[in-house]
Enzyme design. Structure first.
Site, mmCIF file in Angstrom:
data_model
loop_
_atom_site.group_PDB
_atom_site.id
_atom_site.type_symbol
_atom_site.label_atom_id
_atom_site.label_comp_id
_atom_site.label_asym_id
_atom_site.label_seq_id
_atom_site.Cartn_x
_atom_site.Cartn_y
_atom_site.Cartn_z
ATOM 1 C CB SER A 64 -0.875 0.014 1.251
ATOM 2 O OG SER A 64 -0.113 0.405 2.383
ATOM 3 C CG ASP A 65 1.456 5.870 -1.251
ATOM 4 O OD1 ASP A 65 2.446 5.952 -0.494
ATOM 5 O OD2 ASP A 65 1.274 6.667 -2.185
ATOM 6 C CB CYS A 66 3.361 5.545 3.537
ATOM 7 S SG CYS A 66 4.699 4.492 2.917
ATOM 8 C CB SER A 69 -2.959 4.177 1.098
ATOM 9 O OG SER A 69 -2.608 2.852 0.825
#
Ligand SMILES: *[C@@H]1O[C@H](CO)[C@@H](O)[C@H](O)[C@H]1NC(C)=O
Ligand SMILES: *[C@@H]1O[C@H](CO)[C@@H](O)[C@H](O)[C@H]1NC(C)=O
Length: 789
Positions: free
Chosen positions: A289-291, A293
């Site tokens: 995942s993006d941080c 997210s």
């Protein structure tokens, strides 16, 4: 105040000496330490056992609680099994970066080689350069890992399409064209990961999947943005670089994005993760995942009612690792509550653990492994520094050159006035997602290697709020034999979470440039640093401005490269990887509109050279040289393609038998206008043609021609409404007066196809064109005669 600058010894030399003599403590084994007697009993530690068996063995030994603590970037140790904690988050966009917590400078590694920002390197259109940069970056990364200063999982490159000129992170990307971005992704990833089978030198990651290219515009930010994307745009624009990264580049990871696509957060969308990335493209690696997210889709987007539902939705969609604490906190209760079964967690872990094993993290002593010999002397080496310089030279784009202006001559231009807020900068030259550079050569220092310099910043910073020092700048321009203005942007204007409001130069920069040009004794050269396009129409039209150079963010040696171009030591061959729009383009284009194609009904002009037909300041692919190249096509170049017979018979049978509305779209569209690529025999010889192009250096100096090849579909039935699309590029080095023949291969399915409204790739019948410079070569694509009767 004007002052003469002195040439200084490049600091990188001093730094490399320091590094050579500093001692670095080696890293203890991450797992399977041969000194630990217990490891001998673990099958997962045995190097000769097949990977999937080792992974299964390890998963079988872990408790549910232990597993869950491995689902996050800050993965916990499992001391009972001799496994250390691991920080997954490191970055290496254009050099080892300290943006993520996994990498730290100091303690034996004071800096790393900072290559030009990606948008600059993309402008070289040189695939071997991209791969070579990846090799050097991963040498330095492995060296830092061995010394205990970095991880082995790097969340780079960023290959989102540079869709809107305001995007603050456009600088991180290879530009607006999907084909170019795809080639960049595959080359850089191969450089980082190495190409020795399943073994990984470091693990790269293509991000942010998908349609993420808005940070913070007009009250809409990336955490709340729902990108409405058509099937057509997803297939022929947004997905293209990611597909190439996975399929061609064999990347070990893909990151999903913060935004939603058509109402679903990408990290919780099984069609995107399990369907496209794993199902269609066969990712051999993990999805991260993006941080934060996963937290964002629960806390900000309120996509699920409970945090447990968010944890279950992402893992079931195909997410394997959370950058952030969310999954470590909420997954156990999701399993206990029956939203998720332990087997779902096992599948995620299998993907991350396999990558760690491919990296050699379960093979015992790191120093005894491949790459175990890399150390401090491999970081900031003279050779790496030279490649950073070479990359900057290759990426600089000459945008305008009035007759006789550039290159300057050392004999005639003995004193140079060097002016502007970017004229003596260091960190500005490396852009964002950088680390600590080995050292810098500023533009002023670079120019001082050729001539005497007079220097005046004239503005306190790029915002250029006041004109108080403009008089001093005019004074040195009156005295010098030539004037170089180094202007543009920096991270205070464009950055992560900072999209631009307009395309003009900030503050009083334009006024400074015009005033200085009016009084300069010699030619006035405008050098622009920026990651995104700038509307410099005023400078283009000002006869007093002799030349315009775009340097992007040229990296730690940017100043040397700029000077080498200005003085003709380097004959420039970079080409713009993005369209330079005029300021008034913005009024018609909300940044939130993801549509690539124009919509005349609502005055929407479309985006990028592939679809936008309006006026530009400089077009995609533009860039001048100090010499002249002429291209011509061999008389024998093929002009006709027949789609083979056997395919068509089957195809027509299928067409007539499918009548129900639930059946897939017919293979032929409209009145036999286009055939689906999956129904054509793409690999047959008939579907591939070669064009022999003769390139001639017709000018007086040696140079490199960057040849871009485009195709355009037939105009009738333009549901695809595409102007043209890049299908290839070649670099041709030519001594003055010499010629070379270059073979361009055109594959009908890949290069002459378009995507229809249903997201289906088709080959339109009729007259296509291949464009090479001014050349426009027709190719008629027809049904084979046998097939039609
Ligand atoms: C492409 O880059 C490589 C690596 O820097 C370089 O050796 C090569 O000369 C470049 N190609 C051209 C045609 O400039
Ligand atoms: C025709 O349809 C059959 C059955 O759906 C399929 O297996 C075959 O590949 C199709 N042929 C073509 C050329 O599309």
């Amino acid at each position: 105040m004007a002052r003469r600058s002195e040439t200084t010894l490049p600091t990188f030399l001093l730094l490399s000496l320091l590094l050579l003599f500093s001692s670095v403590s080696g890293r203890p084994p991450f797992a399977c330490d041969p000194k630990n007697p217990a490891t001998r009993g673990y099958k997962f530690c045995r190097v000769r056992v097949p990977l999937h068996v080792r992974v299964r063995d390890l998963i079988g030994r872990l408790t549910l609680q232990e597993k869950i603590r491995l689902l996050v970037n800050n993965a916990a140790a499992v001391p009972r099994l001799g496994i250390q904690g691991y920080e997954w988050w490191s970055e290496a966009l254009h050099g080892v970066s300290n943006v993520g917590p996994g990498t730290k400078f100091g303690d034996g590694f004071l800096g790393a080689t900072m290559f030009p920002q990606v948008i600059t390197t993309a402008a070289s259109f040189n695939q071997s350069l991209w791969q070579q940069i990846g090799q050097v970056v991963s040498d330095e990364a492995r060296a830092m890992y061995n010394g205990g200063s970095a991880g082995l999982t790097f969340w780079s490159p960023n290959v989102n399409i540079f869709r809107d000129p305001r995007w603050g992170r456009g600088q991180e990307t290879p530009g607006e064209d999907p084909f170019l971005a795809g080639k960049y992704a595959a080359s850089y990833v191969k450089g980082l990961q190495g190409t020795s089978g399943n073994r990984l030198k470091v693990a790269a990651c293509c991000k942010h999947y998908t349609a993420y290219d808005l940070d913070n515009w007009n009250g809409v930010d990336r955490y709340h943005f729902n990108a409405k994307v058509s099937k057509q745009d997803l297939k022929d624009t947004y997905d293209v670089p990611f597909k190439s990264c996975v399929v061609e580049g064999n990347v070990a990871s893909v990151m999903c994005s913060y935004n939603q696509v058509n109402g679903k957060p990408t990290c919780a969308d099984p069609d995107l993760l399990k369907g496209t990335i794993r199902g269609q493209w066969h990712l051999n690696g993990y999805i991260v995942s993006d941080c934060d997210s996963v937290g964002v889709l629960y806390d900000n987007q309120h996509y699920t009612k409970t945090p447990e539902e968010a944890a279950a939705a992402t893992i079931k969609a195909g997410l394997d690792l959370d950058c952030g604490p969310f999954l470590a906190v909420h997954t156990e209760s999701a399993v206990k509550g029956g939203l998720l079964v332990e087997e779902d967690v096992n599948m995620a872990l299998a993907n991350t653990l396999t990558v760690q094993m491919r990296l050699g993290m379960f093979d015992g002593e790191p120093s005894a492994q491949p790459f175990g010999n890399l150390g401090p002397r491999d970081v900031c080496s003279a050779a790496n520094n030279q490649l950073a310089l070479d990359a900057a030279r290759q990426g600089i784009v000459l945008l305008q050159n009035r007759p006789g202006a550039l290159p300057l001559s050392v004999a005639r231009h003995r004193t140079i006035a060097v002016i502007g807020p970017n004229s003596d900068v260091t960190v500005t030259m490396i852009g964002n997602y950088a680390g600590v550079a080995c050292g810098y050569t500023t533009p002023l220092q670079g120019i001082a290697r050729y001539s005497r310099t007079l220097h005046e910043n004239a503005c306190a910073d790029v915002s250029c709020g006041g004109a108080q020092r403009f008089g001093a700048a005019e004074a040195i321009a009156r005295q010098a034999d030539a004037t170089v203005l180094v202007m543009g942007l920096d991270q205070s204007i464009e950055a992560e979470f900072r999209d631009r409001a307009g395309l003009l130069l900030p503050g009083h920069q334009q006024e400074l440039i015009s005033r200085v040009a009016r009084v300069s004794k010699g030619p006035t050269i405008l050098v622009l640093m920026s990651g995104s396009p700038i509307d410099v129409t005023f400078a283009k039209n000002d006869p007093r401005i002799s030349a315009i150079v775009w340097a992007g963010y040229p990296g730690q040696n940017g100043g040397t490269a700029i000077a080498d171009v200005i003085f003709g030591q380097t004959n420039p061959h970079g080409k713009l990887p993005m369209t330079w729009y005029p300021q008034d383009y913005l009024a018609k284009v909300p940044m939130t509109d993801m549509g690539m194609r124009p919509d005349p009904a609502r005055g929407y002009p479309g985006r990028t050279y592939r679809f936008y037909k309006g006026p530009v300041v400089f077009p995609f692919g533009f860039g001048l040289s100090y010499t002249k190249f002429a291209t011509s096509l061999s008389e024998l170049a093929p002009r006709k393609v027949n789609v083979p017979f056997s395919t068509l018979t089957a195809l027509q049978q299928n067409t007539t038998s499918s009548a129900s509305s639930s059946s897939p779209p017919p293979p032929l569209l409209g009145s036999s206008q286009a055939i689906r690529t999956i129904h054509s025999n793409c690999e047959s010889d008939a579907m591939s043609l070669d064009l022999d192009v003769d390139v001639h250096n017709a000018g007086g100096v040696d140079g490199t021609h960057t040849m871009l090849v485009f195709s355009s579909p037939p105009k009738q039935g333009g549901e695809w409404s595409m102007e043209k699309q890049l299908i290839g590029f070649e670099k041709v080095e030519l001594a003055a007066g010499s010629r070379k023949r270059v073979r361009v291969n055109v594959r009908v399915c890949k290069h002459l196809s378009v995507v229809d409204r249903n997201g289906i790739r088709r080959i339109p019948f009729g007259q296509h064109h291949v464009h090479i410079g001014e050349l426009k070569h027709p190719i008629s694509v027809q049904l084979s005669k046998l097939g039609v009767n």
